[in-house]
Structures are given as structure tokens and as C-alpha cells.
Design a protein around this motif. Structure first.
Motif, PDB file in Angstrom:
ATOM      1  N   ARG A 125     -90.568  63.157 -28.514  1.00 25.60           N
ATOM      2  CA  ARG A 125     -89.381  63.340 -27.674  1.00 25.60           C
ATOM      3  C   ARG A 125     -89.654  63.134 -26.190  1.00 25.60           C
ATOM      4  O   ARG A 125     -88.720  62.972 -25.416  1.00 25.60           O
ATOM      5  CB  ARG A 125     -88.794  64.737 -27.921  1.00 25.60           C
ATOM      6  CG  ARG A 125     -89.699  65.895 -27.575  1.00 25.60           C
ATOM      7  CD  ARG A 125     -89.068  67.212 -28.031  1.00 25.60           C
ATOM      8  NE  ARG A 125     -88.794  67.202 -29.457  1.00 25.60           N
ATOM      9  CZ  ARG A 125     -87.752  67.823 -30.014  1.00 25.60           C
ATOM     10  NH1 ARG A 125     -86.908  68.486 -29.269  1.00 25.60           N
ATOM     11  NH2 ARG A 125     -87.578  67.792 -31.316  1.00 25.60           N
ATOM     12  N   SER A 126     -90.912  63.154 -25.787  1.00 28.08           N
ATOM     13  CA  SER A 126     -91.263  62.871 -24.391  1.00 28.08           C
ATOM     14  C   SER A 126     -91.949  61.517 -24.287  1.00 28.08           C
ATOM     15  O   SER A 126     -92.856  61.327 -23.484  1.00 28.08           O
ATOM     16  CB  SER A 126     -92.175  63.974 -23.838  1.00 28.08           C
ATOM     17  OG  SER A 126     -91.537  65.232 -23.888  1.00 28.08           O
ATOM     18  N   SER A 127     -91.514  60.573 -25.072  1.00 30.48           N
ATOM     19  CA  SER A 127     -92.166  59.284 -25.261  1.00 30.48           C
ATOM     20  C   SER A 127     -92.458  58.548 -23.957  1.00 30.48           C
ATOM     21  O   SER A 127     -91.556  58.181 -23.206  1.00 30.48           O
ATOM     22  CB  SER A 127     -91.292  58.399 -26.152  1.00 30.48           C
ATOM     23  OG  SER A 127     -91.785  57.085 -26.194  1.00 30.48           O
ATOM     24  N   LEU A 128     -93.744  58.321 -23.700  1.00 34.52           N
ATOM     25  CA  LEU A 128     -94.146  57.493 -22.562  1.00 34.52           C
ATOM     26  C   LEU A 128     -93.779  56.033 -22.811  1.00 34.52           C
ATOM     27  O   LEU A 128     -93.341  55.331 -21.901  1.00 34.52           O
ATOM     28  CB  LEU A 128     -95.649  57.633 -22.323  1.00 34.52           C
ATOM     29  CG  LEU A 128     -96.246  56.781 -21.201  1.00 34.52           C
ATOM     30  CD1 LEU A 128     -97.313  57.555 -20.454  1.00 34.52           C
ATOM     31  CD2 LEU A 128     -96.842  55.463 -21.736  1.00 34.52           C
ATOM     32  N   VAL A 129     -93.962  55.577 -24.041  1.00 38.10           N
ATOM     33  CA  VAL A 129     -93.698  54.172 -24.355  1.00 38.10           C
ATOM     34  C   VAL A 129     -92.215  53.862 -24.191  1.00 38.10           C
ATOM     35  O   VAL A 129     -91.834  52.815 -23.656  1.00 38.10           O
ATOM     36  CB  VAL A 129     -94.176  53.857 -25.784  1.00 38.10           C
ATOM     37  CG1 VAL A 129     -93.829  52.427 -26.165  1.00 38.10           C
ATOM     38  CG2 VAL A 129     -95.684  54.080 -25.907  1.00 38.10           C
ATOM     39  N   ARG A 130     -91.367  54.762 -24.650  1.00 32.36           N
ATOM     40  CA  ARG A 130     -89.920  54.597 -24.455  1.00 32.36           C
ATOM     41  C   ARG A 130     -89.578  54.482 -22.973  1.00 32.36           C
ATOM     42  O   ARG A 130     -88.800  53.622 -22.562  1.00 32.36           O
ATOM     43  CB  ARG A 130     -89.196  55.801 -25.078  1.00 32.36           C
ATOM     44  CG  ARG A 130     -87.703  55.862 -24.843  1.00 32.36           C
ATOM     45  CD  ARG A 130     -87.136  57.147 -25.400  1.00 32.36           C
ATOM     46  NE  ARG A 130     -87.559  58.317 -24.632  1.00 32.36           N
ATOM     47  CZ  ARG A 130     -87.442  59.577 -25.064  1.00 32.36           C
ATOM     48  NH1 ARG A 130     -86.979  59.824 -26.270  1.00 32.36           N
ATOM     49  NH2 ARG A 130     -87.827  60.580 -24.303  1.00 32.36           N
ATOM     50  N   ARG A 131     -90.177  55.355 -22.182  1.00 30.03           N
ATOM     51  CA  ARG A 131     -89.904  55.353 -20.740  1.00 30.03           C
ATOM     52  C   ARG A 131     -90.432  54.090 -20.083  1.00 30.03           C
ATOM     53  O   ARG A 131     -89.733  53.453 -19.288  1.00 30.03           O
ATOM     54  CB  ARG A 131     -90.521  56.600 -20.110  1.00 30.03           C
ATOM     55  CG  ARG A 131     -90.201  56.788 -18.628  1.00 30.03           C
ATOM     56  CD  ARG A 131     -90.652  58.150 -18.146  1.00 30.03           C
ATOM     57  NE  ARG A 131     -92.086  58.339 -18.200  1.00 30.03           N
ATOM     58  CZ  ARG A 131     -92.725  59.114 -19.073  1.00 30.03           C
ATOM     59  NH1 ARG A 131     -92.038  59.761 -20.008  1.00 30.03           N
ATOM     60  NH2 ARG A 131     -94.044  59.245 -19.045  1.00 30.03           N
ATOM     61  N   GLU A 132     -91.673  53.717 -20.399  1.00 34.38           N
ATOM     62  CA  GLU A 132     -92.261  52.509 -19.826  1.00 34.38           C
ATOM     63  C   GLU A 132     -91.485  51.258 -20.244  1.00 34.38           C
ATOM     64  O   GLU A 132     -91.414  50.284 -19.497  1.00 34.38           O
ATOM     65  CB  GLU A 132     -93.722  52.387 -20.263  1.00 34.38           C
ATOM     66  CG  GLU A 132     -94.656  53.419 -19.662  1.00 34.38           C
ATOM     67  CD  GLU A 132     -94.925  53.173 -18.188  1.00 34.38           C
ATOM     68  OE1 GLU A 132     -95.198  52.021 -17.831  1.00 34.38           O
ATOM     69  OE2 GLU A 132     -94.853  54.140 -17.410  1.00 34.38           O
ATOM     70  N   GLY A 133     -90.913  51.298 -21.446  1.00 36.08           N
ATOM     71  CA  GLY A 133     -90.167  50.152 -21.935  1.00 36.08           C
ATOM     72  C   GLY A 133     -88.751  50.067 -21.408  1.00 36.08           C
ATOM     73  O   GLY A 133     -88.043  49.080 -21.671  1.00 36.08           O
ATOM     74  N   GLY A 134     -88.300  51.093 -20.661  1.00 31.93           N
ATOM     75  CA  GLY A 134     -86.979  51.068 -20.056  1.00 31.93           C
ATOM     76  C   GLY A 134     -85.834  51.206 -21.035  1.00 31.93           C
ATOM     77  O   GLY A 134     -84.715  50.741 -20.765  1.00 31.93           O
ATOM     78  N   LEU A 135     -86.077  51.870 -22.180  1.00 34.06           N
ATOM     79  CA  LEU A 135     -85.002  52.067 -23.152  1.00 34.06           C
ATOM     80  C   LEU A 135     -84.102  53.208 -22.686  1.00 34.06           C
ATOM     81  O   LEU A 135     -84.597  54.304 -22.369  1.00 34.06           O
ATOM     82  CB  LEU A 135     -85.585  52.360 -24.534  1.00 34.06           C
ATOM     83  CG  LEU A 135     -86.467  51.256 -25.131  1.00 34.06           C
ATOM     84  CD1 LEU A 135     -87.011  51.666 -26.487  1.00 34.06           C
ATOM     85  CD2 LEU A 135     -85.695  49.945 -25.239  1.00 34.06           C
ATOM     86  N   PRO A 136     -82.789  53.000 -22.630  1.00 34.60           N
ATOM     87  CA  PRO A 136     -81.874  53.987 -22.039  1.00 34.60           C
ATOM     88  C   PRO A 136     -81.606  55.183 -22.958  1.00 34.60           C
ATOM     89  O   PRO A 136     -81.340  55.019 -24.148  1.00 34.60           O
ATOM     90  CB  PRO A 136     -80.587  53.177 -21.813  1.00 34.60           C
ATOM     91  CG  PRO A 136     -80.647  52.084 -22.822  1.00 34.60           C
ATOM     92  CD  PRO A 136     -82.102  51.760 -23.020  1.00 34.60           C
ATOM     93  N   LEU A 137     -81.671  56.383 -22.366  1.00 36.01           N
ATOM     94  CA  LEU A 137     -81.555  57.634 -23.118  1.00 36.01           C
ATOM     95  C   LEU A 137     -80.261  58.363 -22.762  1.00 36.01           C
ATOM     96  O   LEU A 137     -79.920  58.495 -21.591  1.00 36.01           O
ATOM     97  CB  LEU A 137     -82.754  58.538 -22.803  1.00 36.01           C
ATOM     98  CG  LEU A 137     -82.846  59.864 -23.567  1.00 36.01           C
ATOM     99  CD1 LEU A 137     -83.113  59.606 -25.044  1.00 36.01           C
ATOM    100  CD2 LEU A 137     -83.954  60.740 -22.971  1.00 36.01           C
ATOM    101  N   HIS A 138     -79.553  58.828 -23.786  1.00 42.52           N
ATOM    102  CA  HIS A 138     -78.336  59.620 -23.599  1.00 42.52           C
ATOM    103  C   HIS A 138     -78.625  61.066 -24.001  1.00 42.52           C
ATOM    104  O   HIS A 138     -78.926  61.350 -25.164  1.00 42.52           O
ATOM    105  CB  HIS A 138     -77.197  59.063 -24.452  1.00 42.52           C
ATOM    106  CG  HIS A 138     -75.939  59.876 -24.424  1.00 42.52           C
ATOM    107  ND1 HIS A 138     -75.372  60.345 -23.252  1.00 42.52           N
ATOM    108  CD2 HIS A 138     -75.131  60.310 -25.425  1.00 42.52           C
ATOM    109  CE1 HIS A 138     -74.273  61.027 -23.541  1.00 42.52           C
ATOM    110  NE2 HIS A 138     -74.111  61.027 -24.850  1.00 42.52           N
ATOM    111  N   ASP A 139     -78.564  61.975 -23.022  1.00 40.04           N
ATOM    112  CA  ASP A 139     -78.823  63.394 -23.272  1.00 40.04           C
ATOM    113  C   ASP A 139     -77.528  64.064 -23.713  1.00 40.04           C
ATOM    114  O   ASP A 139     -76.543  64.088 -22.980  1.00 40.04           O
ATOM    115  CB  ASP A 139     -79.365  64.051 -21.995  1.00 40.04           C
ATOM    116  CG  ASP A 139     -79.850  65.470 -22.227  1.00 40.04           C
ATOM    117  OD1 ASP A 139     -79.623  66.013 -23.333  1.00 40.04           O
ATOM    118  OD2 ASP A 139     -80.444  66.059 -21.302  1.00 40.04           O
ATOM    119  N   LEU A 140     -77.537  64.633 -24.925  1.00 38.19           N
ATOM    120  CA  LEU A 140     -76.344  65.280 -25.468  1.00 38.19           C
ATOM    121  C   LEU A 140     -76.212  66.725 -25.010  1.00 38.19           C
ATOM    122  O   LEU A 140     -75.160  67.327 -25.185  1.00 38.19           O
ATOM    123  CB  LEU A 140     -76.379  65.235 -27.001  1.00 38.19           C
ATOM    124  CG  LEU A 140     -76.406  63.829 -27.615  1.00 38.19           C
ATOM    125  CD1 LEU A 140     -76.623  63.915 -29.123  1.00 38.19           C
ATOM    126  CD2 LEU A 140     -75.121  63.093 -27.306  1.00 38.19           C
TER     127      LEU A 140
END
Length: 394
Positions: free
Chosen positions: A161-176
Motif C-alpha cells: 500500500r506504500s508502493s515505491l514502484v507505483r509512486r516512481e511510475g507516476g500511477l495516479p491514486l484515488h484516496d477513498l
């Protein structure tokens, strides 16, 4: 020539199962886990019927169940001092007609052992990722904290849930948004012939006790951001409030001796609006963090892994460009994720909120009705145990 066809970041349930399935298909797969082992406390350990069925399809269920586990046939809650049965898994199709409470390190060690028998599989421990390799606008692998690099045709982010790879890859996150956090701790107990996992609601408190044989793995649910306020009231007050809400813990609560024995889980509920970009795919908690409500996180993550392998393994084995196919994983899995997260939000609003506000002093009529009907108890069990649009091994 790349180092691997697929590089999977994270050796949790999503990453390990995906690694096993891709390697089983003959796809050269490397799984990177930043720790030296899988032994970490208070990780999810509810293996639901949907996951048991998947391992049965793989011919591995009997060996999986040789690992230490406890069988849960029913789930219930204690409200106002009265016990209610909410779900009965015995009516589900066999073999997955129960929940297996299995410490996650046993589950992961088992999957790693089975995957290790495959020529196409490599697991690297103590391999921390520090960034991504970018090649002409697509991800071509990862950089390691020790200065090394691993190149791959496809990188899968399964690093939580604290993915570095997701963040580095610029994938957009929607916080519910989520209104709760959880204190985790263990309370010793005597062995009992039946599993006594329950949730307790009383006195403006909610405590879940997961029966692990000789101890309860306990979760005290608190309002989001109130951890410091709870600590400020003192540790004795913490133990007294827990024991008052869950009387089953009174005899053993003294074994919880200080705040060092209590871990805070900051609960998240979110999902990516885009799970992939060229060369990169996110699955599991990296794609959608789930609330602990229902203990469904592991099982949804594994479903993602199965969907990814079903959709991508054959094209990768054929040498095809899979970038145009990556969006299909999100399309396949998003409906299920949305439905389960919507149910969790309803539970936050209608169950946890009133419980923490002291308004849940008696069971609602629907719970009383379910408690009286074994037939109705199968509906929550089916939803919780099998989920929505579950996957099967191809």
C-alpha cells in the motif's frame, strides 16, 4: 537480452503467487523481496475459500494445508453481550468451505518453496528497489539500492500500500478515505476444540479477536488519528477498556505489558485510477489498499495475480508485446475491487462509526434475522469467502 521476462517487486501474496503462476507457464520471472525473510508480525493471515479453491485447482491444496493453520467455519459478533452468527462457510462448495487462518510467513514460504521447483523462477531476498529504469517512455526494469539493475520486459509492482514502484511510475491514486485505525496485539489463551474468532462491540469500543490456537491476535479499532489520544490515557486504561469490551481477553490481557507489545496499523482505503503504463503493471495492495474489514486483502491480491497470469502469460511466452494488454488486468479486476471497497465503506459508516460512538448497543434487526437462519448465513459467507467475479486458474 533482458535479465527476465517479468520482474515482480514485492514478495507478499500478490507478488509470490504471480511469480509462481508466470514461472509455471514458462515465463522467466524474478521476484524481488527487500527483506531477508517473510517473518513479520500482524500481517493478514485469512486465507479465504476463493484462495483455497485456487490452490486446489493447482493441485497444491493438500500440501498447503499441511502448513500450521486454524480452521474457521463460522464468523460472528458479540453485541451488547450477546453472540450472533453472521456467516457460515460450511454450505459453500468443497474443498473451500472454510477460512484457513495461516500465518502469512508460512503461506509465503510455502509458495516460495513450490515456485523454487520451477526452472523459470528466481527469488532474490534482501533486494530493495530504489527506482525504475526508463527507456523511451516505458519502464524497462528497476534500479536496486545496492547499485545494481534488473532489466525486464514487464515490471509488476506488488510492493504494498506504500508502493515505491507505483509512486516512481507516476500511477495516479484515488484516496477513498477511511475513518479508522487499528491497534494490533496478542493475548495468550488456552487451546479450545473449536475456533473462537469473534468481533466484540460494547462501551463505545470495537475489538476483534482472531483465534490462533494458543493466543488471540487482537485488533482494537479506533477513530482515525486518535492513536496519540489513546496512548495519552495510559496503558492501564488501554488494557482495561479492551478487557471490558471483550471479556474473553480478561484472563490473558496482563501479558500485554507495554506499548512495545502494541502495533499501530494506519488503515488505508484507496485504488489506482490507472493500474498500468508501458512496461509497468500494479496489482494487489499497490493497486488498491483495502480496509481490514472482512480480512479480504490477501485474497483480492491473489485474484489480481491470477488474472494477470491468465491474461499475460501466454502472450509473453510467445514473445508478443504485452503493453497493449496491460489495461485488461484493470478492466478484469476493477469491478470486484469497487464492489468490495463500497461494502467496506458501508461497514465503516453503518457499523464501525456507530460502534465507536457508543450508539451500537444492540444488534440491528437484519443481524438478528441472519443469526436465526442458517440459510441466510450462507449469503455473507459466499460474499466474504468467494467475492465478486472470482478468478480461476487457466
Amino acid at each position: 537480452m533482458t535479465d527476465a521476462d517479468i520482474c515482480i517487486i514485492g514478495g507478499g501474496p500478490a507478488g509470490m503467487v504471480a511469480g509462481f503462476l508466470f514461472a509455471r507457464a514458462g515465463v522467466r520471472t524474478i521476484v524481488l523481496e527487500k527483506h531477508g525473510d517473510f517473518l513479520r508480525d500482524f500481517r493478514g493471515d485469512t486465507v479465504h475459500p476463493s484462495t483455497l479453491d485456487l490452490f486446489d485447482e493447482l493441485g497444491l491444496l493438500d500440501r498447503l494445508l499441511e502448513q500450521p493453520h486454524d480452521r474457521v467455519d463460522t464468523i460472528g459478533a458479540v453485541i451488547g453481550g450477546r453472540a450472533y452468527t453472521i456467516g457460515n462457510f460450511r454450505g459453500l462448495p468443497r474443498p473451500g468451505n472454510f477460512i484457513a487462518l495461516m500465518p502469512q510467513w508460512h503461506f509465503l514460504n510455502f509458495v516460495a518453496g513450490e515456485a523454487g521447483k520451477l526452472d523459470a523462477f528466481t527469488l532474490r531476498m534482501n533486494a530493495e528497489v530504489s527506482g525504475l529504469i526508463e527507456q523511451g517512455g516505458r519502464v524497462g526494469g528497476v534500479k536496486l539500492a545496492d547499485g545494481g539493475e534488473i532489466t525486464a520486459r514487464l515490471t509488476i509492482a506488488a510492493d504494498g500500500r506504500s508502493s515505491l514502484v507505483r509512486r516512481e511510475g507516476g500511477l495516479p491514486l484515488h484516496d477513498l478515505g477511511v475513518p479508522i485505525d487499528v491497534f494490533w496485539f496478542r493475548v495468550p489463551k488456552p487451546q479450545t476444540p473449536d475456533n473462537r474468532t469473534q468481533g466484540f462491540i460494547a462501551n463505545g469500543e470495537m475489538v476483534v479477536t482472531i483465534d490462533r490456537g494458543d493466543y488471540f491476535q487482537c485488533a482494537r479499532v479506533i477513530e482515525k488519528g486518535q492513536a496519540d489520544a489513546v496512548r495519552a490515557r495510559g496503558f492501564d486504561a488501554f488494557r482495561d477498556q479492551v478487557a471490558a469490551a471483550a471479556p474473553v481477553l480478561r484472563d490473558g490481557i496482563a501479558a500485554v505489558q507495554s506499548w512495545d507489545d502494541v502495533k499501530l496499523l494506519s488503515v488505508s482505503l484507496d485504488r489506482l485510477t490507472q493500474w498500468s503504463r508501458p512496461g509497468l503493471l500494479a496489482i494487489g495492495d499497490a493497486a488498491h489498499a483495502m480496509s481490514p474489514v472482512g480480512g479480504v486483502g490477501i485474497n483480492l491480491a491473489i485474484q489480481d495475480a491470477v488474472a494477470a497470469a491468465n491474461l499475460l502469460a501466454a502472450p509473453m511466452l510467445s514473445g508478443d508485446d504485452v503493453d497493449p494488454l496491460l489495461h485488461k488486468v484493470q478492466e478484469r479486476r476493477l469491478f470486484s475491487v469497487k464492489i468490495i471497497q463500497a461494502i467496506q465503506r458501508v461497514a465503516h459508516r453503518c457499523v464501525l462509526g456507530p460502534a465507536l460512538a457508543g450508539r451500537a448497543t444492540k444488534a440491528p434487526w437484519i443481524l438478528k434475522l441472519i443469526d436465526r437462519s442458517p440459510l441466510l448465513q450462507q449469503f455473507p459467507a459466499r460474499l466474504l469467502g468467494l467475492g465478486i467475479r472470482r478468478e480461476h486458474i487457466r
